[in-house]
Scaffold this motif. Structure first.
Motif, PDB file in Angstrom:
ATOM      1  N   MET A  79      -9.400 101.941  35.393  1.00 57.25           N
ATOM      2  CA  MET A  79      -9.859 102.985  36.316  1.00 57.25           C
ATOM      3  C   MET A  79      -9.054 104.268  36.113  1.00 57.25           C
ATOM      4  O   MET A  79      -7.842 104.237  35.976  1.00 57.25           O
ATOM      5  CB  MET A  79      -9.707 102.510  37.764  1.00 57.25           C
ATOM      6  N   LYS A  80      -9.746 105.370  36.115  1.00 57.92           N
ATOM      7  CA  LYS A  80      -9.114 106.669  35.902  1.00 57.92           C
ATOM      8  C   LYS A  80      -8.525 107.184  37.226  1.00 57.92           C
ATOM      9  O   LYS A  80      -9.181 107.141  38.264  1.00 57.92           O
ATOM     10  CB  LYS A  80     -10.194 107.630  35.398  1.00 57.92           C
ATOM     11  N   ILE A  81      -7.266 107.620  37.198  1.00 59.81           N
ATOM     12  CA  ILE A  81      -6.665 108.223  38.385  1.00 59.81           C
ATOM     13  C   ILE A  81      -6.291 109.672  38.078  1.00 59.81           C
ATOM     14  O   ILE A  81      -5.600 109.951  37.101  1.00 59.81           O
ATOM     15  CB  ILE A  81      -5.421 107.440  38.850  1.00 59.81           C
ATOM     16  N   ILE A  82      -6.809 110.566  38.903  1.00 61.09           N
ATOM     17  CA  ILE A  82      -6.512 111.987  38.711  1.00 61.09           C
ATOM     18  C   ILE A  82      -5.520 112.431  39.777  1.00 61.09           C
ATOM     19  O   ILE A  82      -5.755 112.240  40.968  1.00 61.09           O
ATOM     20  CB  ILE A  82      -7.801 112.832  38.820  1.00 61.09           C
ATOM     21  N   ASP A  83      -4.409 113.004  39.343  1.00 59.56           N
ATOM     22  CA  ASP A  83      -3.434 113.533  40.294  1.00 59.56           C
ATOM     23  C   ASP A  83      -3.756 114.999  40.562  1.00 59.56           C
ATOM     24  O   ASP A  83      -3.493 115.860  39.736  1.00 59.56           O
ATOM     25  CB  ASP A  83      -2.019 113.388  39.719  1.00 59.56           C
ATOM     26  N   ALA A  84      -4.365 115.246  41.717  1.00 55.27           N
ATOM     27  CA  ALA A  84      -4.728 116.625  42.067  1.00 55.27           C
ATOM     28  C   ALA A  84      -3.906 117.129  43.243  1.00 55.27           C
ATOM     29  O   ALA A  84      -4.329 118.020  43.973  1.00 55.27           O
ATOM     30  CB  ALA A  84      -6.232 116.707  42.355  1.00 55.27           C
ATOM     31  N   PHE A  85      -2.719 116.560  43.428  1.00 52.21           N
ATOM     32  CA  PHE A  85      -1.812 117.058  44.464  1.00 52.21           C
ATOM     33  C   PHE A  85      -1.452 118.504  44.164  1.00 52.21           C
ATOM     34  O   PHE A  85      -1.195 118.857  43.013  1.00 52.21           O
ATOM     35  CB  PHE A  85      -0.529 116.218  44.504  1.00 52.21           C
ATOM     36  N   GLY A  86      -1.451 119.319  45.191  1.00 50.21           N
ATOM     37  CA  GLY A  86      -1.074 120.721  45.004  1.00 50.21           C
ATOM     38  C   GLY A  86      -2.215 121.590  44.509  1.00 50.21           C
ATOM     39  O   GLY A  86      -2.054 122.787  44.333  1.00 50.21           O
ATOM     40  N   MET A  87      -3.369 120.987  44.244  1.00 51.47           N
ATOM     41  CA  MET A  87      -4.503 121.771  43.734  1.00 51.47           C
ATOM     42  C   MET A  87      -5.451 122.133  44.869  1.00 51.47           C
ATOM     43  O   MET A  87      -5.821 121.286  45.666  1.00 51.47           O
ATOM     44  CB  MET A  87      -5.281 120.977  42.691  1.00 51.47           C
ATOM     45  N   GLN A  88      -5.804 123.387  44.907  1.00 51.61           N
ATOM     46  CA  GLN A  88      -6.751 123.847  45.911  1.00 51.61           C
ATOM     47  C   GLN A  88      -8.169 123.702  45.379  1.00 51.61           C
ATOM     48  O   GLN A  88      -8.400 123.696  44.174  1.00 51.61           O
ATOM     49  CB  GLN A  88      -6.475 125.313  46.260  1.00 51.61           C
ATOM     50  N   CYS A  89      -9.093 123.568  46.299  1.00 59.56           N
ATOM     51  CA  CYS A  89     -10.503 123.526  45.983  1.00 59.56           C
ATOM     52  C   CYS A  89     -10.864 124.781  45.190  1.00 59.56           C
ATOM     53  O   CYS A  89     -10.377 125.835  45.533  1.00 59.56           O
ATOM     54  CB  CYS A  89     -11.272 123.511  47.299  1.00 59.56           C
TER      55      CYS A  89
END
Lengths: 83, 208
Positions: B1-11
């Protein structure tokens, strides 16, 4: 290749010059805020060096007396010559 | 399973990253995000792409998991009810996600056509140089001629925006009307539903 910019004092001159310089892949952009003078339109293009850029700029009849040539270096605009 | 770390990212960055994975065939992924807008938009993306969505509260934010089937992603715990409630509340704010730019003609403003066309080229260039990239760029009517059979400068600007994560949608009906469908150089052939949908999702729409 180095990057150059011609800032125009007339929109008509800028649009005419763009046609004249379209073959060298020039693009029309808003005159950068750092250059306050002009009508708001500039042409951006690449040339081997400043001599070539000046020759190119002077060859554009529509720019004569209505434009200024700058060299773009790391986001700074170095005035080269009034065309 | 792919995990994307998008912490700190705004929409819309988390959304764009997830969409890229799904578009390339990934059907099971989790995205770590730290804001409720991203949770809301990822949930909507899951629904839109036919994937089940589950949301888990994790340290510092949420883990939004998308997968096929019943919504239970292996190795993740079930959704905490409190988090779901928070997410639903966030959906009700109508804050929207990013901004959309609507290009309904090949010139900016009314008046001289040549001036308007050059203003359009300059506007797209300026957008492409900006750090604040639109979530979507929407071409309709004569606007489609900018990306189908258009000048290289325009294509370069639109391509640069796409590479920065902007979704480029081009009206297929309009491409067909102007007979330029086979000349489409950048962007995705789209329709009224998706184009209007992007406008509804956006926090604001700029019309050029």
């Amino acid at each position: 290749m180095k990057k150059f910019l011609i800032a125009f004092e007339s929109t008509h001159a800028a649009m005419a010059a763009q046609k004249a310089l379209s073959s060298i892949g020039s693009i029309i952009i808003p005159t950068p805020r750092a250059i306050s003078a002009g009508c708001g339109m500039s042409l951006c293009f690449e040339a081997v060096g400043s001599h070539e850029a000046i020759a190119l700029g002077l060859s554009v009849e529509d720019a004569r007396g209505l434009a200024t040539l700058y060299e773009v270096q790391a986001g700074e605009y170095q005035l080269l010559q009034k065309l | 399973m792919k995990i994307i770390d998008a912490f700190g990212m705004q929409c819309p960055k988390p959304l764009v990253l997830a969409k890229k994975e799904i578009d390339s065939g990934c059907r099971e992924l989790s995205v770590q995000v730290d804001n409720e807008t991203a949770v809301k938009n990822l949930s909507r993306l899951g629904t839109k792409t036919g994937l089940s969505v589950s949301v888990d509260a994790i340290e510092g934010g949420w883990l939004v998991s998308l997968c096929e089937g019943d919504g239970v992603v292996p190795n993740t715990s079930v959704v905490a009810p409190a988090v779901v409630a928070a997410t639903v509340a966030a959906c009700g704010t109508g804050a929207g996600c990013g901004y959309a730019v609507f290009v309904g003609k090949d010139h900016v403003g009314e008046g001289d056509g040549e001036l308007g066309y050059n203003l359009m080229k300059m506007a797209l260039y300026t957008l492409s140089e900006s750090d604040d990239v639109p979530a979507s760029l929407l071409f309709m009517n004569a606007g489609v001629k900018l990306v189908a059979g258009g000048e290289q400068q325009v294509l370069d600007s639109v391509q640069a925006l796409a590479e920065k994560g902007c979704e480029v949608l081009v009206c297929g009906t309009c491409l067909d009307f102007y007979g330029v469908k086979d000349q489409l150089a950048t962007g995705e052939v789209s329709n009224m539903y998706d184009i209007l949908g992007r406008m509804q999702e956006a926090s604001k729409v700029i019309t050029l």
